[in-house]
Design a protein around this motif. Sequence first.
Motif, PDB file in Angstrom:
ATOM      1  N   LEU A  92       0.817  -1.207   0.000  1.00  0.00           N
ATOM      2  CA  LEU A  92       0.000   0.000   0.000  1.00  0.00           C
ATOM      3  C   LEU A  92       0.857   1.265   0.000  1.00  0.00           C
ATOM      4  O   LEU A  92       0.392   2.335  -0.406  1.00  0.00           O
ATOM      5  CB  LEU A  92      -0.931   0.004   1.209  1.00  0.00           C
TER       6      LEU A  92
ATOM      7  N   ARG B   9       2.553   9.707  -0.465  1.00  0.00           N
ATOM      8  CA  ARG B   9       1.383   8.963   0.016  1.00  0.00           C
ATOM      9  C   ARG B   9       1.182   9.129   1.516  1.00  0.00           C
ATOM     10  O   ARG B   9       2.141   9.100   2.291  1.00  0.00           O
ATOM     11  CB  ARG B   9       1.541   7.469  -0.273  1.00  0.00           C
TER      12      ARG B   9
ATOM     13  N   VAL C 149      -7.143   7.339  -3.115  1.00  0.00           N
ATOM     14  CA  VAL C 149      -6.827   6.355  -4.149  1.00  0.00           C
ATOM     15  C   VAL C 149      -7.572   5.051  -3.918  1.00  0.00           C
ATOM     16  O   VAL C 149      -8.063   4.414  -4.851  1.00  0.00           O
ATOM     17  CB  VAL C 149      -5.308   6.095  -4.197  1.00  0.00           C
ATOM     18  N   ASP C 150      -7.700   4.659  -2.647  1.00  0.00           N
ATOM     19  CA  ASP C 150      -8.309   3.366  -2.349  1.00  0.00           C
ATOM     20  C   ASP C 150      -8.763   3.338  -0.894  1.00  0.00           C
ATOM     21  O   ASP C 150      -8.214   4.059  -0.042  1.00  0.00           O
ATOM     22  CB  ASP C 150      -7.290   2.241  -2.590  1.00  0.00           C
ATOM     23  N   VAL C 151      -9.784   2.539  -0.629  1.00  0.00           N
ATOM     24  CA  VAL C 151     -10.174   2.183   0.735  1.00  0.00           C
ATOM     25  C   VAL C 151     -10.144   0.663   0.803  1.00  0.00           C
ATOM     26  O   VAL C 151     -10.932  -0.005   0.125  1.00  0.00           O
ATOM     27  CB  VAL C 151     -11.579   2.703   1.107  1.00  0.00           C
ATOM     28  N   VAL C 152      -9.227   0.145   1.581  1.00  0.00           N
ATOM     29  CA  VAL C 152      -9.043  -1.303   1.690  1.00  0.00           C
ATOM     30  C   VAL C 152      -9.777  -1.802   2.926  1.00  0.00           C
ATOM     31  O   VAL C 152      -9.593  -1.264   4.022  1.00  0.00           O
ATOM     32  CB  VAL C 152      -7.547  -1.664   1.778  1.00  0.00           C
TER      33      VAL C 152
ATOM     34  N   THR D  14      -4.073   7.516   0.250  1.00  0.00           N
ATOM     35  CA  THR D  14      -4.211   8.834  -0.360  1.00  0.00           C
ATOM     36  C   THR D  14      -2.897   9.299  -0.969  1.00  0.00           C
ATOM     37  O   THR D  14      -1.819   8.824  -0.592  1.00  0.00           O
ATOM     38  CB  THR D  14      -4.694   9.876   0.665  1.00  0.00           C
TER      39      THR D  14
END
Length: 288
Positions: A61, A184, A251-254, A285
Amino acid sequence: MEDNDTVRVARRHLSDSATIRANRGWWDANADDYQAEHGAFLGDDRFIWCPEGLDEAHAHLLGTDLAGKRVLEVGAGAAQCSRWLAAQGAYAVASDLSFGQLAHALRIDAGASQGAVVSSGEPTGSAETVEVAGLPLIQADAARLPFADEAFDIVCSAYGAVPFVADSQAVMSEAARVLKPGGRWVFSVSHPIRWAFPDDPGENGLTARDSYFDRRPYVEFDERGLATYAEHHRTLGDRVREIAAAGLRLVDVVEPEWPAGLTEVWGGWSPLRGRIIPGTAIFVTVKE
């Protein structure tokens, strides 16, 4: 969070300063017990994102090439994640509000005699620093980081800092401030939906009891009514808005699923609950 008959608990508003005092004191007092209970699971030099056991060595990540990157870990605890980052060739800095937690980094490192953690007193914008076996340890408040603008390529936090401050927007803004463009900011927290359920690893933890939209923090307090521990709740939407307000791009939510073969119970996290509802949310992010 924990519900039991021996701790006075409430959902009530709590100021930033009261939250700092409560959580700094709680983690200082309970660092030994916490590391004794969870140290084997966390390892001495592993980057574990959550009780589900998601390992950064496999998740990537933070990116696939960490060599030469300047990385700040906030809410680092005993600096296990920072130690792993350093082994990947990163220049890692570990910060935490708690003197007691950082002191465990000295115990873990074979070179503990090379330095000592220095308490900075009441946390402010300044902090004390010491390098132990090449790893800088800094006692500081995540909402007031003592670093220059654009000092780091990556800022990260695995269940550290974000839930334990009253003003998590300030943490997002500080992470963005110290990040270089393209850097990030990645952090994990209890999945917001968990706040609607009792913090119970058994059957009782599968029935929603509270409002997901109740943003009052969970507070433990003593017989005088003084807060001794606090966690603050934000909804998923709140987190997205905080990230955007800090000038970051989500960018993503894991949402890690509970892995087969993991039988360890960690507070309200358990195989029973983990197979049905998410326990962790990891926000990835980027600073544009």
